[in-house]
Design an enzyme around this catalytic site. Structure first.
Site, PDB file in Angstrom:
ATOM      1  N   HIS A  76      -3.597  -5.170   0.175  1.00 19.08           N
ATOM      2  CA  HIS A  76      -3.103  -5.711   1.442  1.00 19.08           C
ATOM      3  C   HIS A  76      -3.196  -7.238   1.411  1.00 19.08           C
ATOM      4  O   HIS A  76      -4.174  -7.820   1.894  1.00 19.08           O
ATOM      5  CB  HIS A  76      -3.925  -5.161   2.615  1.00 19.08           C
ATOM      6  CG  HIS A  76      -3.672  -3.722   2.911  1.00 19.08           C
ATOM      7  ND1 HIS A  76      -2.748  -3.302   3.847  1.00 19.08           N
ATOM      8  CD2 HIS A  76      -4.214  -2.591   2.388  1.00 19.08           C
ATOM      9  CE1 HIS A  76      -2.742  -1.979   3.901  1.00 19.08           C
ATOM     10  NE2 HIS A  76      -3.621  -1.523   3.022  1.00 19.08           N
TER      11      HIS A  76
ATOM     12  N   CYS B 281       0.836  -1.201   0.000  1.00 17.33           N
ATOM     13  CA  CYS B 281       0.000   0.000   0.000  1.00 17.33           C
ATOM     14  C   CYS B 281       0.875   1.257   0.000  1.00 17.33           C
ATOM     15  O   CYS B 281       1.502   1.560  -1.012  1.00 17.33           O
ATOM     16  CB  CYS B 281      -0.963  -0.037   1.185  1.00 17.33           C
ATOM     17  SG  CYS B 281      -2.348   1.125   1.028  1.00 17.33           S
TER      18      CYS B 281
ATOM     19  N   GLU C 186      -1.818  -9.408   3.174  1.00 12.25           N
ATOM     20  CA  GLU C 186      -1.753 -10.050   4.491  1.00 12.25           C
ATOM     21  C   GLU C 186      -3.128 -10.437   5.020  1.00 12.25           C
ATOM     22  O   GLU C 186      -3.260 -11.352   5.842  1.00 12.25           O
ATOM     23  CB  GLU C 186      -1.060  -9.138   5.506  1.00 12.25           C
ATOM     24  CG  GLU C 186      -1.764  -7.833   5.825  1.00 12.25           C
ATOM     25  CD  GLU C 186      -1.370  -6.683   4.914  1.00 12.25           C
ATOM     26  OE1 GLU C 186      -1.635  -5.512   5.263  1.00 12.25           O
ATOM     27  OE2 GLU C 186      -0.800  -6.950   3.842  1.00 12.25           O
TER      28      GLU C 186
END
Length: 495
Positions: A432, A305, A434
């Protein structure tokens, strides 16, 4: 429907989320369909406007919901997909009740905490418990509900009263309460030393996490989990070196020289560098310093990001020669706005105005390293949370110098993935990844970072994205176990 309510004792952060996730996982292993609801008694509508120092990271769901990090635990443990309504707050309940009152739904009656607020809580839970969270679309059979905070909080009282009533409404055989309390116990430090046990993870790799919220690890909870999942996949012990990005800036050398040198020592000794997402100008120059160091030293790098956006700024300044290149978030008057505000963002309001949730990214290159790590997928669906984007009008300046935008949105207007040619691993993603990492299915960008940091990436790619026994069982002496006749291990699909 069976309901399990998990409450906490005299202190917060005692582990209710892990208990709720673990109970759900046990029930799912028995063949049941399980969903989860997190209740946060604060008055905020959602977690979108919180500083990470308040409650840790803001977790983003497929539908763009900005929620408590515990929903990330639920998704990782149970391998499910939740929605924004799986996170219930006092703000949401009061907002819904007030909207009903304004619409005349209460027929002129006095609106009170009991019964109107408590009824609204029960109705919300019963309604959301029926929403499928699995790919098969089957309605859940068990709903695990975590009540955040502690039972002594005044904000929790309407919820406690609601569930006191709820147990009688759904009957005893369909409801139980797990109360988590503090019980001090001896650590496992005892057996390790008593029996002289060796560490099964024989090799170690280190990642420098360069951010601005490093004083609270929960600020990067999903990032750490994604790194751990990736390290586990290659059987390495992970060391995360937390670096406050402001300590890397030249001003820190004058103001706090000890912190400055300690920060640079951590960075220079790391096997890889990660710059995660974030907001605000503080520490951005330090992040750019770290990115510059990783690019020049050919250290494995992943920017997520804001981390990707700053990688664009660093390259523009130091390779393209645009010395004032910046994001308009930090310098609205820059002559080289390489990162700009998205047209649809409403600057007058903060909550819920970002580009949020699951979006599709198309790979524009068949030779992309990240595409190979995703299993040679043509596209990926990942979760986003940002207000600014790379300026598409300037992309040709970068690509002419080997800084490639290998992933873009469906319209080809938003730059989603960057890769730098002639580098061990220099990758940036606007999304993102994750948030969708799982213990047995690590996020490909993070997995690539760990492979590169441990020196295994090229071998992994050459073997067609397979992990050999030597990759997963090697020790410091270079020997491998089990022995060489074991066939290569096919790593689970990462698409």
């Amino acid at each position: 429907m069976k309901y399990i309510l998990v409450t906490g004792g005299v202190i917060s952060g005692i582990g209710k989320g892990i208990i709720a996730s673990s109970v759900g996982t046990i029930l799912k292993s028995c063949g049941l369909h399980v969903t989860a609801i997190k209740i946060d008694p604060y008055i905020n509508i959602d977690a979108g406007t919180f500083s990470p120092y308040e409650h840790g990271e803001v977790f983003v769901l497929d539908d763009g919901g900005e929620v408590d990090l515990d929903l990330g635990n639920y998704e990782r443990f149970l391998d499910i997909r939740l929605t924004r309504d799986n996170n219930l707050t006092t703000g949401k309940i009061y907002q819904s009740v007030i909207n009903k009152e304004r619409n005349g739904d209460y027929l002129g009656k006095t609106v009170q905490v009991v019964p109107h607020i408590t009824d609204a809580i029960q109705e919300w839970v019963m309604r959301q418990a029926k929403v499928s969270v699995d790919d098969d679309g089957i309605e859940p059979e068990v709903c695990v509900i975590e009540l955040g905070g502690t039972v002594g909080d005044i904000e929790s009282m309407p919820f406690i009263e609601a569930f006191r009533q709820f147990q009688f409404k759904v009957k005893r055989e369909n409801f139980c309460n797990i109360h988590v309390s503090l019980v001090p116990q001896v650590g496992n430090n005892h057996f390790y030393y008593r029996f002289v046990l060796s560490d099964r993870l024989l090799e170690q790799t280190s990642i420098a996490l360069v951010g601005k919220y490093t004083k609270l690890s929960d600020s990067y909870a999903s990032v750490i989990k994604a790194l751990e999942h990736s390290a586990l996949a290659i059987n390495y012990k992970l060391e995360v070196k937390y670096i406050d990005s402001a300590d890397l800036e030249p001003a820190a050398l004058q103001e706090e020289p000890v912190k400055y040198h300690e920060a640079w020592q951590k960075l220079c000794s790391a096997d890889g560098v990660l710059v995660p997402g974030g907001f605000g100008v503080r520490g951005t120059e330090g992040k750019i310093q770290a990115i510059n160091w990783a690019r020049k030293r050919k250290k494995p790098f992943l920017g997520v990001c804001l981390g990707m956006q700053l990688a664009v700024c660093e390259f523009a300044r130091n390779v393209l020669g645009w010395e004032d290149a910046n994001s308009t978030e930090f310098d609205p008057e820059t002559k080289h706005p390489v990162v700009i505000e998205m047209p649809e963002h409403n600057p007058g309001q903060m909550g819920g105005t970002m580009r949020l949730g699951k979006r599709r990214t198309l790979f524009k290159s068949t030779s992309s390293v990240l595409r190979k790590l995703y299993g040679d997928a043509e596209y990926v669906d990942e979760r986003h949370r940002h207000r600014f984007e790379v300026n598409p009008e300037l992309k040709h300046h970068f690509e002419d110098r080997g800084f490639r935008f290998v992933g873009q949105d469906l319209e080809g207007e938003r730059m989603e993935i960057i890769e730098l040619q002639d580098h061990t691993y220099f990758v940036g993603v606007q999304y993102h990844p994750e948030f969708t990492s799982r213990p047995i299915k690590p996020s490909p960008p993070y997995f690539g970072l760990l492979l590169a940091a441990s020196g295994k990436l090229q071998n992994y790619l050459q073997k067609g994205c397979r992990l050999s026994p030597r990759d997963t069982y090697s020790d410091r002496s270079g020997s491998s176990s089990p022995d060489s006749e074991i066939s290569e291990i096919k790593f689970p699909s990462l698409s």
